[in-house]
Enzyme design. Structure first.
Site, PDB file in Angstrom:
ATOM      1  N   SER A   1       0.826  -1.202   0.000  1.00 12.62           N
ATOM      2  CA  SER A   1       0.000   0.000   0.000  1.00 12.62           C
ATOM      3  C   SER A   1       0.864   1.258   0.000  1.00 12.62           C
ATOM      4  O   SER A   1       0.381   2.339  -0.305  1.00 12.62           O
ATOM      5  CB  SER A   1      -0.948   0.016   1.203  1.00 12.62           C
ATOM      6  OG  SER A   1      -0.225  -0.178   2.389  1.00 12.62           O
TER       7      SER A   1
ATOM      8  N   GLU B   1      -7.044  -1.435  -6.557  1.00 17.00           N
ATOM      9  CA  GLU B   1      -6.200  -0.596  -7.408  1.00 17.00           C
ATOM     10  C   GLU B   1      -5.216  -1.481  -8.174  1.00 17.00           C
ATOM     11  O   GLU B   1      -4.456  -2.232  -7.564  1.00 17.00           O
ATOM     12  CB  GLU B   1      -5.436   0.425  -6.563  1.00 17.00           C
ATOM     13  CG  GLU B   1      -6.358   1.447  -5.926  1.00 17.00           C
ATOM     14  CD  GLU B   1      -5.638   2.445  -5.014  1.00 17.00           C
ATOM     15  OE1 GLU B   1      -6.067   3.599  -4.953  1.00 17.00           O
ATOM     16  OE2 GLU B   1      -4.654   2.053  -4.353  1.00 17.00           O
TER      17      GLU B   1
ATOM     18  N   ASN C   1      -5.269   6.418  -1.149  1.00 22.23           N
ATOM     19  CA  ASN C   1      -4.525   7.011  -0.039  1.00 22.23           C
ATOM     20  C   ASN C   1      -3.977   8.392  -0.369  1.00 22.23           C
ATOM     21  O   ASN C   1      -3.628   9.161   0.516  1.00 22.23           O
ATOM     22  CB  ASN C   1      -3.387   6.089   0.417  1.00 22.23           C
ATOM     23  CG  ASN C   1      -3.933   4.926   1.229  1.00 22.23           C
ATOM     24  OD1 ASN C   1      -5.008   5.024   1.821  1.00 22.23           O
ATOM     25  ND2 ASN C   1      -3.216   3.820   1.243  1.00 22.23           N
TER      26      ASN C   1
HETATM   27  P1  NAI Z   1      -0.116  -9.259   8.421  1.00 26.52           P
HETATM   28  O1  NAI Z   1       0.983  -8.963   9.355  1.00 26.52           O
HETATM   29  O2  NAI Z   1      -1.497  -9.480   8.941  1.00 26.52           O
HETATM   30  O3  NAI Z   1       0.288 -10.553   7.567  1.00 26.52           O
HETATM   31  C1  NAI Z   1       1.517 -10.717   6.932  1.00 26.52           C
HETATM   32  C2  NAI Z   1       1.767 -12.218   6.795  1.00 26.52           C
HETATM   33  O4  NAI Z   1       2.899 -12.383   5.958  1.00 26.52           O
HETATM   34  C3  NAI Z   1       2.081 -12.897   8.111  1.00 26.52           C
HETATM   35  O5  NAI Z   1       1.276 -14.055   8.238  1.00 26.52           O
HETATM   36  C4  NAI Z   1       3.571 -13.253   7.995  1.00 26.52           C
HETATM   37  O6  NAI Z   1       3.888 -14.443   8.665  1.00 26.52           O
HETATM   38  C5  NAI Z   1       3.732 -13.378   6.516  1.00 26.52           C
HETATM   39  N1  NAI Z   1       5.103 -13.114   6.043  1.00 26.52           N
HETATM   40  C6  NAI Z   1       5.921 -12.100   6.396  1.00 26.52           C
HETATM   41  N2  NAI Z   1       7.061 -12.151   5.700  1.00 26.52           N
HETATM   42  C7  NAI Z   1       6.979 -13.225   4.884  1.00 26.52           C
HETATM   43  C8  NAI Z   1       7.838 -13.798   3.910  1.00 26.52           C
HETATM   44  N3  NAI Z   1       9.037 -13.283   3.646  1.00 26.52           N
HETATM   45  N4  NAI Z   1       7.398 -14.903   3.243  1.00 26.52           N
HETATM   46  C9  NAI Z   1       6.200 -15.425   3.506  1.00 26.52           C
HETATM   47  N5  NAI Z   1       5.342 -14.933   4.420  1.00 26.52           N
HETATM   48  C10 NAI Z   1       5.720 -13.838   5.092  1.00 26.52           C
HETATM   49  O7  NAI Z   1      -0.085  -8.080   7.340  1.00 26.52           O
HETATM   50  P2  NAI Z   1      -1.292  -7.505   6.441  1.00 26.52           P
HETATM   51  O8  NAI Z   1      -1.980  -6.431   7.182  1.00 26.52           O
HETATM   52  O9  NAI Z   1      -2.081  -8.639   5.896  1.00 26.52           O
HETATM   53  O10 NAI Z   1      -0.481  -6.771   5.266  1.00 26.52           O
HETATM   54  C11 NAI Z   1       0.188  -7.490   4.261  1.00 26.52           C
HETATM   55  C12 NAI Z   1       0.534  -6.559   3.117  1.00 26.52           C
HETATM   56  O11 NAI Z   1      -0.646  -5.918   2.634  1.00 26.52           O
HETATM   57  C13 NAI Z   1       1.490  -5.435   3.456  1.00 26.52           C
HETATM   58  O12 NAI Z   1       2.288  -5.179   2.336  1.00 26.52           O
HETATM   59  C14 NAI Z   1       0.557  -4.266   3.731  1.00 26.52           C
HETATM   60  O13 NAI Z   1       1.166  -3.019   3.538  1.00 26.52           O
HETATM   61  C15 NAI Z   1      -0.501  -4.516   2.664  1.00 26.52           C
HETATM   62  N6  NAI Z   1      -1.799  -3.907   2.925  1.00 26.52           N
HETATM   63  C16 NAI Z   1      -2.343  -3.944   4.191  1.00 26.52           C
HETATM   64  C17 NAI Z   1      -3.581  -3.383   4.435  1.00 26.52           C
HETATM   65  C18 NAI Z   1      -4.180  -3.436   5.795  1.00 26.52           C
HETATM   66  O14 NAI Z   1      -5.141  -2.689   6.048  1.00 26.52           O
HETATM   67  N7  NAI Z   1      -3.712  -4.271   6.690  1.00 26.52           N
HETATM   68  C19 NAI Z   1      -4.340  -2.723   3.344  1.00 26.52           C
HETATM   69  C20 NAI Z   1      -3.723  -2.825   2.052  1.00 26.52           C
HETATM   70  C21 NAI Z   1      -2.487  -3.362   1.879  1.00 26.52           C
END
Ligand code: NAI
Length: 506
Positions: free
Chosen positions: A121, A154, A192
């Site tokens: 994001s 997006e 955003n």
């Molecule tokens: P989260 O922390 O809930 O989940 C991330 C997951 O990725 C975890 O289960 C972790 O174990 C896993 N992970 C981390 N590094 C890894 C790797 N190298 N290989 C495999 N798995 C790995 O995070 P969330 O909130 O789901 O965000 C994920 C992505 O989405 C980020 O890039 C964030 O910026 C983006 N995003 C988040 C939003 C939100 O509101 N939370 C909205 C839009 C985009």
């Protein structure tokens, strides 16, 4: 159902990856889930299946559909198992180096025809793709939280992304029942970026002690139709999320003044006063309910003075009609009598400036915000100036509350509250169009679906009149001397020529 992609890999199955996996399965793809933390995959699959179970119980899907969805989820315990995928979507930690490493590895595993996408994001899609051998097959694919409910996605073209890749992602988004919008790879993409105007300008208004949080929230909800006021929204999102986003977009745009964050949120963040989740934000929360201060009670005024309306008031015929309906004694002379309450309705100027320039008695001068037609709003906003006599302020309050419409009183401020916030939102949106980040149509869709605004920002500008928005900004720039109010060329041309802000010809 035929899906644009048959086998979709999802890497990182936290909050976002889980939602993306669910929607990909619902779109008809076989979905392969992988996470660095092994147990996360089983947990995610269980959580998704519970969602479908609920949909089944509510009668929204049949037994067969539910069973078909469930059969489409496949747990992976090694990233190599994603080699069969024709699309891999990454939703791992928001870290450039970690994402680059993952894609470098994925590139060696999947066929050259596989599309690679990131749900980042805030990072540059172009930067994530920089060291890839085939950056043309790489795109941003930005979902919103919670993915099943937030219907916009997006599709982000990096510098080298092939447009066919974006077309395929558009189609897959539609397979999910969501709406794709196309954006160039720029900080904050569309949603955003467009969302910067609301909170930052409201914070600036509070920073100038023009009014308090609750009054500003009420004004923007009742005059513009926002579902949540900016302070309610920041309390909901929490400042540990929203303040860093404000800072990040500001710095990524090399300190663009329009996005300048506020010391108010910086301080609250450092104090841990984050919002709902800490029970204390701009509002305090008791049993999860925000404690709202009561509305102002209109004063009782026995001896209502006659009213004289400035010839330069915005929407003057409408204002005179309103005063008639409120049973006001309206003066028709070229100058106000000595008893008259003097009403001004400036666009972008403060009441003080208008009184001084038009040689009006400031003690009897009160301003009304008429950016939007009174008939369209559920609240009236009055501003006095430092010299306004209390009896005149009270008379104006009582008069405009006669038909039961709530009235808010604020301190003198160029642009009141609504003009400032709306003009800022419209100006930022106009500049998104000026830069060619997306089409006006996609901008409107993205903002309505992604931010839940009552109207797209360009339609909002069209509704109050692009010329009026332009006037607000010109005058505010004069009063404040602040480059954050400089109108975008997109708005300047359309406002000056009386064209719609949706007009794409230049
Ligand atoms: P989260 O922390 O809930 O989940 C991330 C997951 O990725 C975890 O289960 C972790 O174990 C896993 N992970 C981390 N590094 C890894 C790797 N190298 N290989 C495999 N798995 C790995 O995070 P969330 O909130 O789901 O965000 C994920 C992505 O989405 C980020 O890039 C964030 O910026 C983006 N995003 C988040 C939003 C939100 O509101 N939370 C909205 C839009 C985009």
């Amino acid at each position: 159902m035929k899906s644009t992609f048959k086998q979709v890999g999802v890497v990182g199955v936290g909050a976002m990856g889980q939602g993306i996996a669910q929607m990909s399965a619902q779109a008809g793809a076989q979905v392969f889930l992988f996470d660095m933390q092994g147990p996360a995959v089983a947990k995610a699959i269980q959580a998704i299946q519970q969602q479908w179970q609920k949909m089944l119980e509510k009668g929204r899907i049949s037994n067969e559909t539910c069973a078909a969805y469930m059969a489409r989820l496949q747990a992976c315990d090694a990233v190599g198992q994603l080699s069969v995928c024709d699309l891999v979507i990454e939703a791992i930690v928001e870290n450039l180096a970690v994402k680059k490493e993952l894609f470098a590895q994925l590139e060696t595993l999947v066929p050259v025809s596989t599309v690679l996408a990131t749900n980042t994001s805030s990072l540059s899609v172009t930067a994530i793709a920089a060291q890839l051998k085939q950056p043309q097959r790489f795109a941003g694919y930005h979902f919103f939280n919670p993915v099943p409910l937030m219907k916009v996605v997006e599709v982000v073209a990096g510098l080298k992304t092939d447009s066919e890749v974006c077309n395929q992602l558009d189609a897959f988004t539609r397979d999910m029942g969501h709406t794709p919008v196309r954006t160039r790879d720029t900080p904050g993409f569309i949603v955003n970026h467009a969302g910067r105007g609301y909170g930052t300008e409201a914070l600036r208004i509070v920073g100038e002690s023009v009014s308090d949080f609750a009054t500003i929230d009420r004004i923007l909800k009742d005059q513009v139709g926002f579902k949540l006021g900016p302070f309610e929204l920041m309390d909901l999102t929490a400042l540990d999320v929203s303040h860093p986003v404000m800072e990040s977009i500001y710095h990524q745009y090399y300190e663009e003044p329009r996005f300048r964050p506020s010391i108010i949120t910086a301080q609250r963040l450092s104090a841990g006063v984050l919002g709902r989740k800490t029970q204390e934000g701009f509002y305090s929360y008791v049993d999860g309910k925000a404690q709202m201060p009561p509305e102002l009670t209109p004063p009782v005024v026995e001896d209502m003075p006659p009213v004289w309306v400035s010839p330069r008031a915005a929407r003057r015929p409408e204002l005179l009609q309103l005063l008639k309906s409120l049973d006001a004694r309206i003066e028709t002379g070229a100058q106000p009598s000595d008893q008259a309450l003097i009403l001004v309705a400036p666009l972008g100027f403060d009441v003080t400036t208008v009184a001084a320039v038009d040689r009006l008695d400031p003690q009897r001068t009160v301003g009304l915000d008429l950016l939007f037609s009174d008939a369209q709003t559920k609240r009236r906003v009055l501003a006095s100036n430092p010299a306004t006599r209390p009896d005149m302020r009270q008379a104006a309050h009582a008069l405009f509350a006669r038909d039961g419409k709530p009235v808010s009183l604020i301190r003198d401020s160029a642009g009141f509250v609504t003009q400032r916030v709306v003009a800022h939102i419209v100006n930022i949106a106009s500049d998104i169009c000026q830069q060619g980040i997306c089409t006006p149509t996609d901008l409107e869709t993205a903002v309505q679906l992604g931010l839940g605004y009552p109207l797209g920002p360009l339609a909002m500008g069209d509704q109050c009149g692009p010329a009026s928005v332009l006037e607000v900004l010109f005058n505010m720039q004069t009063v404040y001397g602040d480059p954050r109010y400089r109108p975008s060329p997109w708005l300047r041309r359309r406002g000056a020529l009386g064209l719609s802000l949706m007009q794409t010809e230049d």
